[in-house]
Scaffold this motif. Structure first.
Motif, short mmCIF file in Angstrom:
data_model
loop_
_atom_site.label_atom_id
_atom_site.label_comp_id
_atom_site.label_asym_id
_atom_site.label_seq_id
_atom_site.Cartn_x
_atom_site.Cartn_y
_atom_site.Cartn_z
N PHE A 184 -37.75 -3.00 58.79
CA PHE A 184 -37.14 -3.66 57.98
C PHE A 184 -38.04 -3.35 56.25
O PHE A 184 -37.54 -3.50 55.66
N LEU A 185 -38.38 -1.45 56.59
CA LEU A 185 -38.93 -1.30 55.38
C LEU A 185 -37.81 -0.94 54.43
O LEU A 185 -38.38 -1.20 52.91
N LEU A 186 -37.03 -0.35 54.24
CA LEU A 186 -35.81 0.31 53.62
C LEU A 186 -35.60 -1.24 52.97
O LEU A 186 -35.48 -1.47 52.02
N HIS A 187 -35.33 -2.72 53.81
CA HIS A 187 -34.81 -3.89 53.64
C HIS A 187 -35.75 -4.08 52.47
O HIS A 187 -35.09 -4.93 51.68
N MET A 188 -36.69 -4.07 52.28
CA MET A 188 -37.96 -4.93 51.48
C MET A 188 -37.85 -4.38 50.36
O MET A 188 -37.65 -4.89 49.02
N LEU A 189 -37.45 -2.23 50.62
CA LEU A 189 -37.85 -1.36 48.69
C LEU A 189 -36.00 -1.86 48.25
O LEU A 189 -36.59 -2.34 47.28
N VAL A 190 -35.23 -2.16 48.81
CA VAL A 190 -33.92 -2.70 48.58
C VAL A 190 -33.81 -4.24 47.70
O VAL A 190 -33.09 -4.36 46.18
N GLY A 191 -34.28 -4.98 48.66
CA GLY A 191 -34.17 -6.54 48.42
C GLY A 191 -35.09 -6.20 46.94
O GLY A 191 -34.74 -6.91 45.97
N GLY A 192 -36.42 -5.96 47.15
CA GLY A 192 -36.57 -6.14 45.88
C GLY A 192 -36.09 -5.36 44.55
O GLY A 192 -36.30 -6.36 43.17
N PHE A 193 -35.55 -3.83 44.80
CA PHE A 193 -34.74 -3.53 43.07
C PHE A 193 -33.75 -4.29 42.78
O PHE A 193 -33.06 -4.77 42.23
N ALA A 194 -32.90 -5.26 44.12
CA ALA A 194 -31.73 -6.21 43.51
C ALA A 194 -31.95 -7.22 43.47
O ALA A 194 -30.74 -7.63 42.97
N THR A 195 -33.09 -7.96 43.76
CA THR A 195 -32.60 -9.32 44.01
C THR A 195 -33.85 -9.43 42.37
O THR A 195 -33.84 -10.41 41.63
N ARG A 196 -34.41 -8.62 41.38
CA ARG A 196 -34.49 -8.63 40.02
C ARG A 196 -34.05 -8.97 38.62
O ARG A 196 -34.31 -10.22 38.49
N ALA A 197 -32.73 -8.56 39.21
CA ALA A 197 -31.90 -9.10 38.27
C ALA A 197 -31.39 -10.37 38.92
O ALA A 197 -30.95 -11.65 37.82
N LEU A 198 -30.70 -10.62 39.23
CA LEU A 198 -30.63 -11.78 40.30
C LEU A 198 -31.76 -13.26 39.93
O LEU A 198 -31.80 -14.62 40.26
N LEU A 199 -32.79 -12.77 40.63
CA LEU A 199 -34.21 -14.01 40.46
C LEU A 199 -34.59 -14.01 38.99
O LEU A 199 -35.01 -15.31 38.93
N ASP A 200 -34.70 -12.97 38.33
CA ASP A 200 -35.18 -13.33 36.87
C ASP A 200 -34.63 -12.72 35.83
O ASP A 200 -35.14 -12.50 34.64
N ASP A 201 -33.43 -11.89 36.45
CA ASP A 201 -32.95 -12.04 35.27
C ASP A 201 -32.73 -10.80 34.20
O ASP A 201 -33.09 -10.89 32.80
N LYS A 202 -33.80 -10.06 35.22
CA LYS A 202 -34.26 -8.40 34.26
C LYS A 202 -34.27 -7.71 34.31
O LYS A 202 -34.00 -7.75 36.30
N PRO A 203 -34.11 -6.39 34.42
CA PRO A 203 -33.79 -5.25 35.14
C PRO A 203 -34.53 -4.95 35.42
O PRO A 203 -36.16 -5.34 35.71
N PRO A 204 -34.55 -3.91 37.40
CA PRO A 204 -35.75 -3.74 38.00
C PRO A 204 -36.71 -2.54 36.49
O PRO A 204 -35.76 -1.36 36.57
N THR A 205 -37.76 -2.36 36.66
CA THR A 205 -39.01 -1.62 36.35
C THR A 205 -40.17 -0.64 37.20
O THR A 205 -39.81 -1.16 38.14
N GLN A 206 -40.36 0.87 36.99
CA GLN A 206 -41.09 1.07 37.26
C GLN A 206 -42.70 0.30 37.52
O GLN A 206 -43.40 0.50 39.20
N GLU A 207 -43.35 -0.62 36.60
CA GLU A 207 -44.05 -1.35 36.48
C GLU A 207 -43.81 -2.64 37.84
O GLU A 207 -44.48 -2.74 38.73
N PHE A 208 -42.57 -3.20 37.26
CA PHE A 208 -42.46 -4.17 38.66
C PHE A 208 -42.47 -3.61 40.08
O PHE A 208 -42.87 -4.24 40.91
N LEU A 209 -41.96 -2.59 40.39
CA LEU A 209 -41.76 -1.95 41.42
C LEU A 209 -43.18 -1.14 42.35
O LEU A 209 -42.86 -1.04 43.71
N ILE A 210 -43.91 -0.88 41.46
CA ILE A 210 -44.52 -0.52 41.57
C ILE A 210 -45.69 -1.92 42.70
O ILE A 210 -45.94 -1.34 43.33
#
Length: 200
Positions: free
Chosen positions: A157-183
Motif C-alpha cells: 500500500f506504499l504507493l497508495h499512501m504516497l498518492v493519497g497524501g498528494f491527492a487529498t491535500r487539496a481535497l481536505l485542506d484546500d491547499k496545494p501539496p508542498t514539499q514541506e507537507f509531503l516530507i
C-alpha cells in the motif's frame, strides 16, 4: 505501433513538440479532459486536426504523452542509500509551484480515467507501469538493506499512501501539496507504517 508513433513524432522539432504538449496541459488545466477537444488543441497550437491525429492517434495518447513529457525527473535516478532519503528525494523532484500545477492536472484527468478506457489504458502503459517498476526497485533496495521486512503488509500500500497524501491535500485542506507537507507526511505516516524510524 509505438515505434511507428515515435517515428511519426520525430518529424516535429523538439521545440514544436514541447509547445504542443504545453498547450495540451494548459487546456487540460482549464477545461478538464472531457471538454478538451482535438479541435481546441489544433486552434491553440495553430495545427491541423489531421496532423494531430496522424502524429498521436487520438486525444488519450496526446494527453498522456504531454503528461509524461512534463515529468523531467524519473524514479530510476534516485538511490540515496536509505529508504527515507529516497522518499524525500522523490518528493523533492518538483518544487512547490510544479506540484501545484501537477495537482491541477491530476484533478483535470482523475474522473476521466475512470470513464474512458482508452485514456486509462494509455495512462497505465505510459505512466503508471514504468513508475511502478522503478518504485519497486527502490523498495527492493530497502528490503535488501534490511530497512523493511519483506513481509511487511504496508509494502503493498506504499504507493497508495504516497498518492493519497498528494491527492487529498487539496481535497481536505484546500491547499496545494508542498514539499514541506509531503516530507512531513512521509516521516509521520509512510515510514512508521513500514516500521522505519523517521531518523533512519
Amino acid at each position: 505501433m509505438t515505434d511507428v508513433a515515435t517515428a511519426r513524432r520525430s518529424r516535429l522539432t523538439p521545440e514544436r513538440e514541447a509547445e504542443l504538449y504545453e498547450a495540451v496541459l494548459d487546456l487540460l488545466r482549464e477545461v478538464g479532459y472531457d471538454a478538451l477537444t482535438m479541435d481546441a488543441v489544433a486552434a491553440r497550437t495553430r495545427s491541423s486536426k489531421a496532423t494531430l491525429y496522424r502524429q498521436w492517434g487520438g486525444k488519450a495518447q496526446l494527453v498522456v504523452r504531454a503528461l509524461r513529457q512534463c515529468k523531467p525527473h524519473h524514479l530510476n535516478d534516485i538511490d540515496t542509500g536509505s529508504l527515507r532519503g529516497d522518499l524525500h528525494a522523490m518528493v523533492s523532484q518538483e518544487d512547490d509551484c510544479a506540484m501545484e500545477q501537477t495537482s491541477a492536472l491530476m484533478r483535470g484527468i482523475a474522473m476521466a480515467i475512470h470513464t474512458n478506457a482508452d485514456l486509462r489504458e494509455a495512462f497505465s502503459d505510459q505512466l503508471i507501469d514504468p513508475e511502478m517498476a522503478d518504485f519497486r526497485k527502490i523498495l527492493e533496495r530497502a528490503i535488501a538493506r534490511g530497512e523493511v521486512r519483506s513481509d511487511c503488509p504496508a509494502l503493498d500500500f506504499l504507493l497508495h499512501m504516497l498518492v493519497g497524501g498528494f491527492a487529498t491535500r487539496a481535497l481536505l485542506d484546500d491547499k496545494p501539496p508542498t514539499q514541506e507537507f509531503l516530507i512531513s507526511y512521509v516521516d509521520a505516516v509512510v515510514l512508521p507504517a513500514l516500521g522505519v524510524h523517521a531518523s533512519s
